[in-house]
Design an enzyme around this catalytic site. Structure first.
Site, PDB file in Angstrom:
ATOM      1  N   ASP A  52       0.842  -1.195   0.000  1.00  0.00           N
ATOM      2  CA  ASP A  52       0.000   0.000   0.000  1.00  0.00           C
ATOM      3  C   ASP A  52       0.880   1.247   0.000  1.00  0.00           C
ATOM      4  OD1 ASP A  52      -2.029   1.841   0.302  1.00  0.00           O
ATOM      5  OD2 ASP A  52      -2.981   0.834   1.981  1.00  0.00           O
ATOM      6  N   ASP A  53       0.813   2.026  -1.070  1.00  0.00           N
ATOM      7  CA  ASP A  53       1.584   3.272  -1.189  1.00  0.00           C
ATOM      8  C   ASP A  53       3.089   3.039  -1.339  1.00  0.00           C
ATOM      9  OD1 ASP A  53      -0.825   4.532  -0.819  1.00  0.00           O
ATOM     10  OD2 ASP A  53      -0.228   5.695   0.931  1.00  0.00           O
ATOM     11  N   CYS A  85      -6.040   4.421  -3.254  1.00  0.00           N
ATOM     12  CA  CYS A  85      -6.156   3.046  -2.749  1.00  0.00           C
ATOM     13  C   CYS A  85      -7.373   2.290  -3.283  1.00  0.00           C
ATOM     14  CB  CYS A  85      -6.199   3.061  -1.223  1.00  0.00           C
ATOM     15  SG  CYS A  85      -4.679   3.646  -0.436  1.00  0.00           S
ATOM     16  N   ASP A 321      -0.403  -0.762  -4.849  1.00  0.00           N
ATOM     17  CA  ASP A 321      -1.651  -0.220  -5.387  1.00  0.00           C
ATOM     18  C   ASP A 321      -1.470   1.176  -5.972  1.00  0.00           C
ATOM     19  OD1 ASP A 321      -1.272   1.107  -2.990  1.00  0.00           O
ATOM     20  OD2 ASP A 321      -3.317   0.827  -2.258  1.00  0.00           O
TER      21      ASP A 321
END
Length: 500
Positions: A52-53, A85, A321
């Site tokens: 994530d990120d 996201c 993502d």
């Protein structure tokens, strides 16, 4: 809504559609010579680690991922259709652009889990199709923004979406401690002990799933979706204090000196001063510390697969993502822009017959993940999928008629105190836009009428907006192509993407 010249757009779309064709799906497996094959090839296992990120500048600090690069395939231009996201995850699950998933932001009425579910995203996901094809499926970690693990959805137990054989998912796992997890319809609380660190819990549960699946005749698909390295940047306690002297990379776009050519939303940002840069450096150190746990998990997965003899039959994919900016173009921290810091993310694959140390320059997108997983499982992707399978690249070849231009689209979300990504939904964040990205250019059209154009051959860091120098005919062509892509579905997306 962003306006375009419809007649020019339709002409552009008709022209590219004339080049389109259909590709059949062939389940992967060993090639058979003249003798007739009497037994179908075993379907491969798939492990997908989705972070994530995670941005490209973290990979240098992940030795297990670097080993994957040496031994496998790296997509150098893997682009997110929207650097946010929930929109990105909806596209990953379905293979559809955000304008087709209907998930445009992280929370209702324009996005979030409720919108994804209401618009049939769970049924359109690759998971039910893989499960129907005989796969044992598991999702661990993060699902969609707005998902609540304790929600029963009208039933008697916490809800598990269709298509998943095993389900270990939490809602707000960003702090990495003190969360509840839906474990196959049962809520399990986790506290603040070192062993409760979320990335480590996911690693252990992933290894347990692999070991259980090894004893089954079914092939398996497992997605481990970490919250790391998303803010608030909480590393495991064993990694706190590591990399004490590390600073965020100072690329040419870091704290960009002159932004007078940029759109108005960005021109409002002042030069970063020392306190702001110190916070960026501290945040970058903690992001590097966070991904140490992810990297260790990659190593544990690879070791377990090898010990069980599954490594020869398993594809392992690592990615993110969306990207993340920290100081580039004077932006302190976040995503959602069309700049490469936010949309271009690492994707690396190892597995059967994947060429070692190979790099792919062609533009891949998160629309391509669902059809790739389905082809690996011997499933023909549904016509509604906007992307194409990456399997030819995994076999060391380039598919004919691959996209020349990728679509990036983004709807600015309203501010929300419940949104962990709210730092980029405040004033000074990018307004709603659509964009084109290929090796030559980045072209952006904003809802307020502003435009950007960067010559990526001469200006890879996207410093000089030269849209005012474009000939009118060129602007019309780009606008028409952008209209075609933002209104495409299924095969028409493939056809439109072949134009430049």
């Amino acid at each position: 809504m962003i306006r375009h010249r419809r007649l020019a757009a339709l002409f552009c779309l008709v022209a590219v559609l004339g080049l389109s064709g259909c590709n059949g799906v062939q389940p992967p497996g060993k090639r058979v010579g003249g003798a007739k094959q009497t037994k179908p090839a075993k379907k491969p296992n798939i492990v997908f680690v989705l972070t994530d990120d995670l941005s490209w500048n973290l990979i240098a600090h992940m030795p297990q991922v670097l080993a994957m690069q040496r031994e496998g395939l790296t997509f150098d231009n893997f682009l997110m259709a929207d650097s946010l996201c929930c929109t990105s995850r909806a596209t990953i699950f379905t293979g559809r652009y955000p304008h087709n998933t209907g998930v445009r932001t992280n929370f209702p009425p324009d996005g979030g889990y409720e919108v994804f579910k209401a618009k049939g995203g769970e049924q359109a996901s690759f998971a039910p199709l893989l499960q129907k094809a005989g796969y044992r499926t598991a999702l661990l970690g993060k699902y969609m923004n707005g998902y609540r693990p304790h929600d029963t959805q009208g039933g008697t137990r916490p809800y598990v979406p269709p298509g998943w054989s095993e389900w270990y998912v939490t809602g707000n796992g960003y702090p990495e401690y003190n969360y509840n997890m839906n474990e196959n319809g049962r809520i399990a609380p986790y506290g603040s002990r070192p062993q409760d660190y979320l990335t480590d819990v996911l690693a252990n549960k992933g290894l347990e799933f692999i070991k259980r699946a090894h004893g089954s005749s079914q092939p398996f698909f497992m997605e481990i979706s970490t919250f790391a390295p998303h803010g608030p940047f909480v590393p495991a306690r064993r990694h706190v204090g590591k990399f004490p002297d590390l600073r965020a990379p100072r690329s040419p776009s870091f704290n960009e000196a002159d932004i007078r050519d940029k759109p108005s939303w960005l021109r409002s940002h002042r030069l970063l001063r020392k306190p702001g840069m110190d916070r960026i450096d501290a945040g970058f150190r903690d992001r590097v510390r966070m991904v140490q746990s992810v990297d260790e998990m990659i190593g544990q997965i690879r070791t377990t697969l090898k010990q069980l003899g599954l490594d020869r039959d398993t594809y392992l994919m690592f990615g993110s993502d969306n990207g993340f900016h920290m100081g580039e173009h004077r932006l302190a921290g976040g995503k959602m822009t069309a700049f490469d810091t936010d949309i271009r993310v690492p994707y690396i694959v190892i597995g059967p017959d994947v060429p070692s140390g190979h790099r792919v320059r062609e533009a891949a997108q998160n629309t391509d993940l669902a059809p790739t997983f389905l082809e690996l499982g011997g499933v023909r992707p549904p016509p509604a999928i906007d992307g194409r399978s990456l399997m030819p690249f995994l076999r060391g070849t380039k598919p004919s008629g691959w996209r020349e231009t990728a679509l990036i689209e983004h709807v600015k979300p309203p501010p929300s105190p419940a949104d962990p990504d709210r730092q980029d939904s405040a004033p000074g964040a990018p307004t709603t836009y659509n964009a084109l990205r290929n090796d030559d250019l980045l072209y952006v059209e904003y809802a307020d009428g502003e435009r950007e154009f960067y010559d990526r051959r001469r200006d890879p860091h996207e410093l000089n907006n030269i849209v005012a120098t474009l000939p009118e005919q060129r602007r019309r062509h780009l606008s028409a192509l952008l209209y075609a892509l933002t209104h495409c579905t299924g095969e028409s997306c493939t056809a439109a993407g072949r134009s430049r």
